[in-house]
Scaffold this motif. Structure first.
Motif, mmCIF file in Angstrom:
data_model
loop_
_atom_site.group_PDB
_atom_site.id
_atom_site.type_symbol
_atom_site.label_atom_id
_atom_site.label_comp_id
_atom_site.label_asym_id
_atom_site.label_seq_id
_atom_site.Cartn_x
_atom_site.Cartn_y
_atom_site.Cartn_z
ATOM 1 N N GLU A 47 0.809 -1.222 0.000
ATOM 2 C CA GLU A 47 0.000 0.000 0.000
ATOM 3 C C GLU A 47 0.846 1.278 0.000
ATOM 4 O O GLU A 47 0.427 2.314 0.521
ATOM 5 C CB GLU A 47 -0.982 0.017 1.171
ATOM 6 N N GLY A 48 2.037 1.191 -0.568
ATOM 7 C CA GLY A 48 2.887 2.363 -0.716
ATOM 8 C C GLY A 48 3.244 2.563 -2.174
ATOM 9 O O GLY A 48 3.459 1.603 -2.907
ATOM 10 N N LEU A 49 3.306 3.808 -2.618
ATOM 11 C CA LEU A 49 3.703 4.152 -3.982
ATOM 12 C C LEU A 49 5.157 4.587 -3.958
ATOM 13 O O LEU A 49 5.551 5.435 -3.152
ATOM 14 C CB LEU A 49 2.832 5.295 -4.515
ATOM 15 N N TYR A 50 5.950 4.007 -4.847
ATOM 16 C CA TYR A 50 7.370 4.329 -4.970
ATOM 17 C C TYR A 50 7.628 4.716 -6.418
ATOM 18 O O TYR A 50 7.342 3.948 -7.333
ATOM 19 C CB TYR A 50 8.232 3.118 -4.599
ATOM 20 N N LEU A 51 8.190 5.904 -6.617
ATOM 21 C CA LEU A 51 8.475 6.411 -7.957
ATOM 22 C C LEU A 51 9.933 6.188 -8.319
ATOM 23 O O LEU A 51 10.816 6.286 -7.466
ATOM 24 C CB LEU A 51 8.165 7.907 -8.024
ATOM 25 N N ARG A 52 10.164 5.915 -9.585
ATOM 26 C CA ARG A 52 11.524 5.692 -10.066
ATOM 27 C C ARG A 52 12.349 6.960 -9.886
ATOM 28 O O ARG A 52 11.893 8.066 -10.132
ATOM 29 C CB ARG A 52 11.501 5.293 -11.535
ATOM 30 N N ALA A 53 13.575 6.779 -9.456
ATOM 31 C CA ALA A 53 14.491 7.904 -9.256
ATOM 32 C C ALA A 53 15.815 7.581 -9.929
ATOM 33 O O ALA A 53 16.065 6.452 -10.348
ATOM 34 C CB ALA A 53 14.688 8.162 -7.764
ATOM 35 N N ASP A 54 16.646 8.583 -10.021
ATOM 36 C CA ASP A 54 17.992 8.389 -10.536
ATOM 37 C C ASP A 54 18.925 9.281 -9.718
ATOM 38 O O ASP A 54 18.500 9.906 -8.736
ATOM 39 C CB ASP A 54 18.074 8.688 -12.039
ATOM 40 N N ARG A 62 14.676 12.686 -1.243
ATOM 41 C CA ARG A 62 15.201 12.657 0.130
ATOM 42 C C ARG A 62 14.841 13.949 0.871
ATOM 43 O O ARG A 62 14.373 13.918 2.006
ATOM 44 C CB ARG A 62 16.714 12.447 0.107
ATOM 45 N N GLN A 63 15.062 15.105 0.224
ATOM 46 C CA GLN A 63 14.763 16.399 0.848
ATOM 47 C C GLN A 63 13.275 16.563 1.145
ATOM 48 O O GLN A 63 12.911 17.281 2.082
ATOM 49 C CB GLN A 63 15.249 17.539 -0.042
ATOM 50 N N PRO A 68 13.272 5.307 0.456
ATOM 51 C CA PRO A 68 13.544 4.388 -0.655
ATOM 52 C C PRO A 68 12.810 3.067 -0.466
ATOM 53 O O PRO A 68 12.462 2.692 0.658
ATOM 54 C CB PRO A 68 15.054 4.189 -0.584
ATOM 55 N N PHE A 69 12.586 2.378 -1.564
ATOM 56 C CA PHE A 69 11.990 1.046 -1.508
ATOM 57 C C PHE A 69 13.071 0.062 -1.080
ATOM 58 O O PHE A 69 14.140 0.003 -1.683
ATOM 59 C CB PHE A 69 11.432 0.641 -2.877
ATOM 60 N N GLU A 70 12.801 -0.677 -0.031
ATOM 61 C CA GLU A 70 13.754 -1.658 0.486
ATOM 62 C C GLU A 70 13.044 -2.987 0.694
ATOM 63 O O GLU A 70 11.855 -3.026 0.998
ATOM 64 C CB GLU A 70 14.342 -1.190 1.818
ATOM 65 N N TYR A 71 13.809 -4.049 0.534
ATOM 66 C CA TYR A 71 13.301 -5.385 0.809
ATOM 67 C C TYR A 71 14.463 -6.239 1.271
ATOM 68 O O TYR A 71 15.627 -5.856 1.148
ATOM 69 C CB TYR A 71 12.607 -5.980 -0.416
ATOM 70 N N TRP A 83 11.426 5.742 -4.811
ATOM 71 C CA TRP A 83 11.219 6.530 -3.592
ATOM 72 C C TRP A 83 9.762 6.926 -3.426
ATOM 73 O O TRP A 83 9.055 7.148 -4.418
ATOM 74 C CB TRP A 83 12.070 7.800 -3.662
ATOM 75 N N THR A 84 9.346 7.068 -2.178
ATOM 76 C CA THR A 84 8.006 7.570 -1.915
ATOM 77 C C THR A 84 7.981 9.073 -2.203
ATOM 78 O O THR A 84 8.929 9.784 -1.898
ATOM 79 C CB THR A 84 7.588 7.335 -0.454
ATOM 80 N N PRO A 85 6.887 9.534 -2.788
ATOM 81 C CA PRO A 85 6.738 10.977 -2.978
ATOM 82 C C PRO A 85 6.277 11.597 -1.661
ATOM 83 O O PRO A 85 5.897 10.888 -0.726
ATOM 84 C CB PRO A 85 5.645 11.068 -4.047
#
Length: 128
Positions: A47-54, A62-63, A68-71, A83-85
Motif C-alpha cells: 500500500e505504498g507508492l514508490y516512484l523511479r528515481a535516478d 530525500r529532501q 527508498p523502496f527496500e526489501y 522513492w516515496t513521494p
C-alpha cells in the motif's frame, strides 16, 4: 477467465500519475508495476507508492522526506532507486505531477543508457 479488478489504491495511483500520459498497472511480486509510455515508472508495494528515481532526482525525494523502496533477500537488505513521494502529492494529480515527471525522466534516462556489455570468460584448455 475473468481479470480481477484493481484494488482502490492502485486505481488511485493510476489517476495520480495520469498527467504524464496513460498509465497501466501490471501485477508483479505481490504488488504492482506502473508503466507510462511503456516505461516502468513506479511500483506499489504494501500500500505504498514508490516512484523511479535516478542520481539527479534522489536528492529531491530525500529532501521531501521520501523513503527508498527496500526489501530483504537472502538475509540482506536491498535498496532500489524507487522513492516515496511527499505525502501531500498523494492527494491530487496536480500535486503529484512534478514527482511523476521526475520518475518518467529517470525511466527515460535509464532506457537511453547502453546496457553494460557482459564479458564471458572462456576456460583455456591445455593443448593436447
Amino acid at each position: 477467465m475473468a481479470v480481477a479488478p484493481l484494488p482502490p489504491f492502485v486505481l488511485h495511483c493510476l489517476e495520480l500519475l495520469e498527467p504524464v500520459g496513460p498509465v497501466r498497472a501490471k501485477r508483479m511480486f505481490g504488488g504492482y508495476g506502473l508503466y507510462a509510455q511503456d516505461l516502468f515508472v513506479a511500483l506499489i508495494a504494501d500500500e505504498g507508492l514508490y516512484l523511479r528515481a535516478d542520481e539527479a532526482s534522489e536528492p529531491h525525494f530525500r529532501q521531501a522526506g521520501g523513503q527508498p523502496f527496500e526489501y530483504v533477500a537472502g538475509g540482506r537488505r536491498m535498496t532500489l532507486r524507487y522513492w516515496t513521494p511527499p505525502a501531500e502529492a498523494l492527494e491530487s494529480p496536480a500535486l503529484m505531477q512534478p514527482w511523476a515527471r521526475q520518475a518518467l525522466r529517470a525511466a527515460l534516462s535509464a532506457r537511453a543508457k547502453p546496457a553494460k556489455a557482459s564479458v564471458r570468460k572462456r576456460s583455456r584448455r591445455p593443448a593436447a
